[in-house]
Scaffold this active site. Sequence first.
Site, PDB file in Angstrom:
ATOM      1  N   SER A  29      -8.074  -4.840   9.530  1.00 21.77           N
ATOM      2  CA  SER A  29      -8.346  -5.787  10.639  1.00 21.77           C
ATOM      3  C   SER A  29      -7.925  -7.232  10.386  1.00 21.77           C
ATOM      4  O   SER A  29      -8.062  -8.065  11.277  1.00 21.77           O
ATOM      5  CB  SER A  29      -9.834  -5.785  11.047  1.00 21.77           C
ATOM      6  OG  SER A  29     -10.125  -4.694  11.895  1.00 21.77           O
ATOM      7  N   THR A  30      -7.440  -7.546   9.173  1.00 23.94           N
ATOM      8  CA  THR A  30      -7.197  -8.967   8.862  1.00 23.94           C
ATOM      9  C   THR A  30      -5.789  -9.445   9.193  1.00 23.94           C
ATOM     10  O   THR A  30      -5.428 -10.574   8.864  1.00 23.94           O
ATOM     11  CB  THR A  30      -7.494  -9.264   7.377  1.00 23.94           C
ATOM     12  OG1 THR A  30      -6.619  -8.470   6.556  1.00 23.94           O
ATOM     13  CG2 THR A  30      -8.931  -8.969   7.027  1.00 23.94           C
ATOM     14  N   ILE A  80       0.820  -1.216   0.000  1.00 23.97           N
ATOM     15  CA  ILE A  80       0.000   0.000   0.000  1.00 23.97           C
ATOM     16  C   ILE A  80       0.857   1.270   0.000  1.00 23.97           C
ATOM     17  O   ILE A  80       0.440   2.293  -0.537  1.00 23.97           O
ATOM     18  CB  ILE A  80      -1.000   0.007   1.188  1.00 23.97           C
ATOM     19  CG1 ILE A  80      -2.056   1.102   1.009  1.00 23.97           C
ATOM     20  CG2 ILE A  80      -0.304   0.185   2.521  1.00 23.97           C
ATOM     21  CD1 ILE A  80      -3.447   0.616   0.986  1.00 23.97           C
ATOM     22  N   ASP A  89       0.495  -0.336   9.314  1.00 23.23           N
ATOM     23  CA  ASP A  89       0.782   0.870  10.092  1.00 23.23           C
ATOM     24  C   ASP A  89       2.291   1.140  10.140  1.00 23.23           C
ATOM     25  O   ASP A  89       2.757   2.254   9.825  1.00 23.23           O
ATOM     26  CB  ASP A  89       0.220   0.641  11.511  1.00 23.23           C
ATOM     27  CG  ASP A  89      -0.009   1.930  12.283  1.00 23.23           C
ATOM     28  OD1 ASP A  89       0.252   3.012  11.720  1.00 23.23           O
ATOM     29  OD2 ASP A  89      -0.448   1.841  13.445  1.00 23.23           O
TER      30      ASP A  89
HETATM   31  N1  AR6 Z   1       0.530  -3.214   2.106  1.00 25.69           N
HETATM   32  C1  AR6 Z   1      -0.705  -3.776   2.012  1.00 25.69           C
HETATM   33  N2  AR6 Z   1      -1.180  -4.656   2.911  1.00 25.69           N
HETATM   34  C2  AR6 Z   1      -0.391  -4.988   3.948  1.00 25.69           C
HETATM   35  C3  AR6 Z   1       0.906  -4.434   4.140  1.00 25.69           C
HETATM   36  C4  AR6 Z   1       1.367  -3.510   3.154  1.00 25.69           C
HETATM   37  N3  AR6 Z   1       2.565  -2.920   3.227  1.00 25.69           N
HETATM   38  N4  AR6 Z   1       1.427  -4.948   5.286  1.00 25.69           N
HETATM   39  C5  AR6 Z   1       0.502  -5.798   5.799  1.00 25.69           C
HETATM   40  N5  AR6 Z   1      -0.590  -5.823   4.996  1.00 25.69           N
HETATM   41  P1  AR6 Z   1      -2.445  -5.266   9.899  1.00 25.69           P
HETATM   42  P2  AR6 Z   1      -4.908  -4.854  11.477  1.00 25.69           P
HETATM   43  C6  AR6 Z   1      -1.872  -6.562   5.169  1.00 25.69           C
HETATM   44  O1  AR6 Z   1      -1.914  -6.196  10.939  1.00 25.69           O
HETATM   45  O2  AR6 Z   1      -5.201  -6.308  11.448  1.00 25.69           O
HETATM   46  C7  AR6 Z   1      -0.815  -2.548  13.796  1.00 25.69           C
HETATM   47  O3  AR6 Z   1       0.152  -2.843  14.755  1.00 25.69           O
HETATM   48  C8  AR6 Z   1      -1.876  -7.756   6.090  1.00 25.69           C
HETATM   49  O4  AR6 Z   1      -1.454  -8.910   5.390  1.00 25.69           O
HETATM   50  O5  AR6 Z   1      -1.532  -4.265   9.334  1.00 25.69           O
HETATM   51  O6  AR6 Z   1      -6.008  -3.881  11.207  1.00 25.69           O
HETATM   52  C9  AR6 Z   1      -1.642  -1.330  14.170  1.00 25.69           C
HETATM   53  O7  AR6 Z   1      -0.887  -0.371  14.869  1.00 25.69           O
HETATM   54  C10 AR6 Z   1      -3.341  -7.820   6.496  1.00 25.69           C
HETATM   55  O8  AR6 Z   1      -4.093  -8.529   5.521  1.00 25.69           O
HETATM   56  O9  AR6 Z   1      -3.724  -4.419  10.484  1.00 25.69           O
HETATM   57  C11 AR6 Z   1      -2.731  -1.909  14.998  1.00 25.69           C
HETATM   58  O10 AR6 Z   1      -2.318  -2.044  16.354  1.00 25.69           O
HETATM   59  C12 AR6 Z   1      -3.803  -6.368   6.464  1.00 25.69           C
HETATM   60  O11 AR6 Z   1      -2.786  -5.663   5.779  1.00 25.69           O
HETATM   61  C13 AR6 Z   1      -2.967  -3.268  14.397  1.00 25.69           C
HETATM   62  O12 AR6 Z   1      -1.751  -3.613  13.751  1.00 25.69           O
HETATM   63  C14 AR6 Z   1      -4.038  -5.740   7.827  1.00 25.69           C
HETATM   64  O13 AR6 Z   1      -3.057  -6.182   8.745  1.00 25.69           O
HETATM   65  C15 AR6 Z   1      -4.051  -3.243  13.345  1.00 25.69           C
HETATM   66  O14 AR6 Z   1      -4.293  -4.564  12.911  1.00 25.69           O
END
Ligand code: AR6
Length: 177
Positions: free
Chosen positions: A127-128, A17, A40
């Site tokens: 959230s995934t 992203i 994040d």
């Molecule tokens: N680009 C696109 N998608 C991604 C990337 C990227 N660079 N990196 C991971 N994903 P998550 P959440 C996908 O954990 O579940 C953080 O610590 C990943 O495979 O990033 O909403 C925050 O500070 C997954 O499918 O977010 C919060 O504390 C999706 O992005 C917490 O994590 C979301 O994974 C939020 O958790």
Amino acid sequence: MEKKVNQTDITLVQGDITQQRVSAITNAANSRLAGGGGVDGAIHRAGGPAIMAECDKIRREQGGCPTGQAVITTGGDLYADHVIHTVGPIWEGGMSGEPELLASCYRQSLKLAVENELKTIAFPSISTGVYGYPMEKAAIVAIETVTLFLEENEEFKEVRFVLFSVDDLKQYQRLIA
Ligand code: AR6
């Protein structure tokens, strides 16, 4: 192009992203806007300190961002001009309002984009990751919520879902078809 709703293309891509050339990318943040892992962490690393500086200001002024809501900052060093930070629900089995809160994340993010006259926006699968929301269930909420919003708001040129893995992309492709 995967699907058109009124004038807006809903597109699906596999990738990172932080590399998207759109008006705004969406961050899967936490309610303290404190940074973290996953998307994040990647966004703050790629976008530099200007993003966290604005998150700090929002935290001081309004105490962060509740689950299901969204706030907007600069995109810092990213290609995107803005980052929309939204806080997804932590999955607790699905009976604690998770689908409604997740839908709210997409709606509130799109609403902020409309208010800021942004025409292209990219979403990760909120959230995934760390928050444990099952991918297929989350994808259904994401696609349905965005589609409904676009049926009533014709301002966008493109809404892009950016999926991190090929498997996640395939799930979205299957569900959008
Ligand atoms: N680009 C696109 N998608 C991604 C990337 C990227 N660079 N990196 C991971 N994903 P998550 P959440 C996908 O954990 O579940 C953080 O610590 C990943 O495979 O990033 O909403 C925050 O500070 C997954 O499918 O977010 C919060 O504390 C999706 O992005 C917490 O994590 C979301 O994974 C939020 O958790």
